[in-house]
Design an enzyme around this catalytic site. Structure first.
Site, PDB file in Angstrom:
ATOM      1  CG  ASN A 103     -52.559  57.506 155.659  1.00  0.00           C
ATOM      2  OD1 ASN A 103     -51.948  57.307 154.609  1.00  0.00           O
ATOM      3  ND2 ASN A 103     -53.878  57.448 155.736  1.00  0.00           N
ATOM      4  CB  SER A 156     -55.022  61.793 149.924  1.00  0.00           C
ATOM      5  OG  SER A 156     -56.162  61.865 149.091  1.00  0.00           O
ATOM      6  CG  ASP A 179     -56.834  68.311 153.338  1.00  0.00           C
ATOM      7  OD1 ASP A 179     -55.907  67.892 154.056  1.00  0.00           O
ATOM      8  OD2 ASP A 179     -57.944  67.755 153.243  1.00  0.00           O
ATOM      9  CD  GLU A 224     -56.349  66.814 148.889  1.00  0.00           C
ATOM     10  OE1 GLU A 224     -55.465  65.942 148.972  1.00  0.00           O
ATOM     11  OE2 GLU A 224     -57.539  66.547 148.675  1.00  0.00           O
ATOM     12  CE  LYS A 259     -54.814  60.764 156.465  1.00  0.00           C
ATOM     13  NZ  LYS A 259     -55.701  61.570 155.664  1.00  0.00           N
ATOM     14  CG  HIS A 288     -59.927  63.744 151.247  1.00  0.00           C
ATOM     15  ND1 HIS A 288     -60.948  63.679 152.155  1.00  0.00           N
ATOM     16  CD2 HIS A 288     -59.206  62.604 151.411  1.00  0.00           C
ATOM     17  CE1 HIS A 288     -60.851  62.554 152.846  1.00  0.00           C
ATOM     18  NE2 HIS A 288     -59.798  61.884 152.414  1.00  0.00           N
ATOM     19  CG  HIS A 322     -51.695  62.887 152.828  1.00  0.00           C
ATOM     20  ND1 HIS A 322     -51.685  61.600 153.290  1.00  0.00           N
ATOM     21  CD2 HIS A 322     -52.987  63.150 152.478  1.00  0.00           C
ATOM     22  CE1 HIS A 322     -52.908  61.095 153.217  1.00  0.00           C
ATOM     23  NE2 HIS A 322     -53.713  62.015 152.723  1.00  0.00           N
TER      24      HIS A 322
END
Ligand SMILES: *Cc1c(COP(=O)(O)O)cnc(C)c1O
Length: 374
Positions: A48, A182, A207, A178, A230, A134, A210
């Protein structure tokens, strides 16, 4: 055999039978997306480290200088003696980067999610999660003691229906989703989700694990958490929010209060990574461009982020394709239930600014051959 070991062995046998047992594989990562394991150096598409910053010479130098000057560990919790000035500087940098009033750094992204939701919602309140959220968002939601409900993945209409049915019976309401999912790499329709949440006086926690450094367009939520581990190439987690919210969390997030502060070197590395990320838009554009190159070659839906799922189905089949890719020099880890829903085992391909086009094309050709897409 005592009952404890018998219990563990019985569970392990069941996991083995379902191809769900996990094993550690010692791996040494290097610059340029290299990952050495089992005596071979592979090109990793499973890290990541989206911007390749974990091995950037300036990031390494910042961490080394911080260790030399301030030691290996924080020595205490943030509220006692562990609040090294690097942490405050990092919080100011993160807040500025995300256009928030303030930020709070946690020991990890998992710890951030474990602390945020229980500090804002409790018994009598409502927490609604996207059903692909997640594991650490689930953990925070369950720990809060609030009623926990889900809405269909990326479906603001289903969120609105669920809020319409349940909002009035609860005190506070919190919506969790998110920016980039993910394991699927798709993005939440944040404008619509924020609008629905606001209509029902619900707060939204996004979130951004990413997103930061890779896909940053779109609206900001009042609560945005993420990780330093990440695209920022270091370790730790954070929340960006208004000043009163950050001050409340500083006193009440148990996973902040009752744990040791982040090592100064992790903060120094993240701070340097943030400076590089902000100064180099070409670097930030690369992971998505490479992901799109890959999806175009394979005829997959166009990538929305640096994460591209190649759905396989059965866990065993995903493991076999992953092993064949490893034999061909690529590290692409198979993701199995319970991380993803049953029957959706997949290769999760993560692209980094550290990859070059030739590596991406070679992986696409190998995946095509192994999955019958050629
Ligand atoms: C990785 C991840 C986290 C956890 O962050 P860590 O800093 O690794 O603990 C949280 N949420 C999502 C969506 C993630 O992918």
């Amino acid at each position: 055999m005592d009952s404890l070991d018998a219990f563990a062995r019985g569970k392990l046998d069941a996991l083995e039978a379902g191809s769900l047992r996990r094993r550690l594989t010692p791996t040494e990562r290097g610059p340029g997306a290299a990952a050495a394991r089992g005596g071979r150096t592979l090109v990793s598409f499973s890290c990541n480290d989206y911007l390749g910053l974990s091995h950037h010479p300036r990031v390494i130098a910042a961490a080394q200088a911080a260790v030399a000057a301030h030691g290996a560990g924080a020595g205490g919790s943030r509220l006692v003696t562990g609040d090294h000035p690097y942490l405050g500087a990092l919080e100011a940098g993160l807040a500025r980067h995300k256009g928030a009033e303030a930020a709070l750094v946690f020991g990890s992204g998992y710890l951030a999610n474990l602390g945020i939701t229980p500090a804002l919602a409790g018994r009598g309140d409502l927490v609604l999660l996207d059903d692909l959220s997640h594991a650490c968002m689930w953990a925070g939601a369950r720990l809060s003691g609030a009623r926990v409900l889900t809405f269909r993945h990326n479906d603001p209409g289903d969120l609105a229906r669920t809020l319409a049915e349940h909002r009035a019976q609860h005190g506070r309401a919190l919506v969790l989703t998110e920016r980039v999912f993910s394991m699927d790499g798709d993005r939440a329709p944040l404008g619509d989700i924020l609008g629905v949440a606001q209509d029902f006086d619900a707060w939204t926690l996004v979130d951004d694990a990413h997103g930061i450094g890779v896909v940053e367009d779109g609206p900001r939520a009042p609560l945005e958490m993420g990780t330093l581990s990440k695209a920022l190439g270091s370790y730790g987690g954070y929340l960006c929010a208004s000043r009163p919210v950050i001050e409340l969390l500083t006193s009440r997030a148990r996973s902040f209060v009752y744990t040791t502060g982040l090592p100064p070197a992790s903060a120094a590395a993240a701070l340097e990574a943030l400076a590089i990320l902000e100064a180099e838009p070409e670097r930030r554009a690369r992971p998505l461009a490479l992901a799109r190159r890959f999806t175009a070659r394979l005829g997959l839906p166009e990538a929305e982020s640096a994460v591209v799922p190649v759905l396989i189905g059965e866990a065993q089949a995903a493991l076999e394709i992953s092993a064949a890719l490893e034999a061909a020099g690529f590290l692409v880890v198979a993701i199995r239930p319970p991380t993803v829903p049953t029957g959706t085992a997949r290769l999760r391909v993560a692209f980094s600014a550290a990859h070059d086009e030739t590596q991406v094309d070679a992986l696409a050709a190998a995946v095509a051959a192994l999955t019958g897409r050629a």
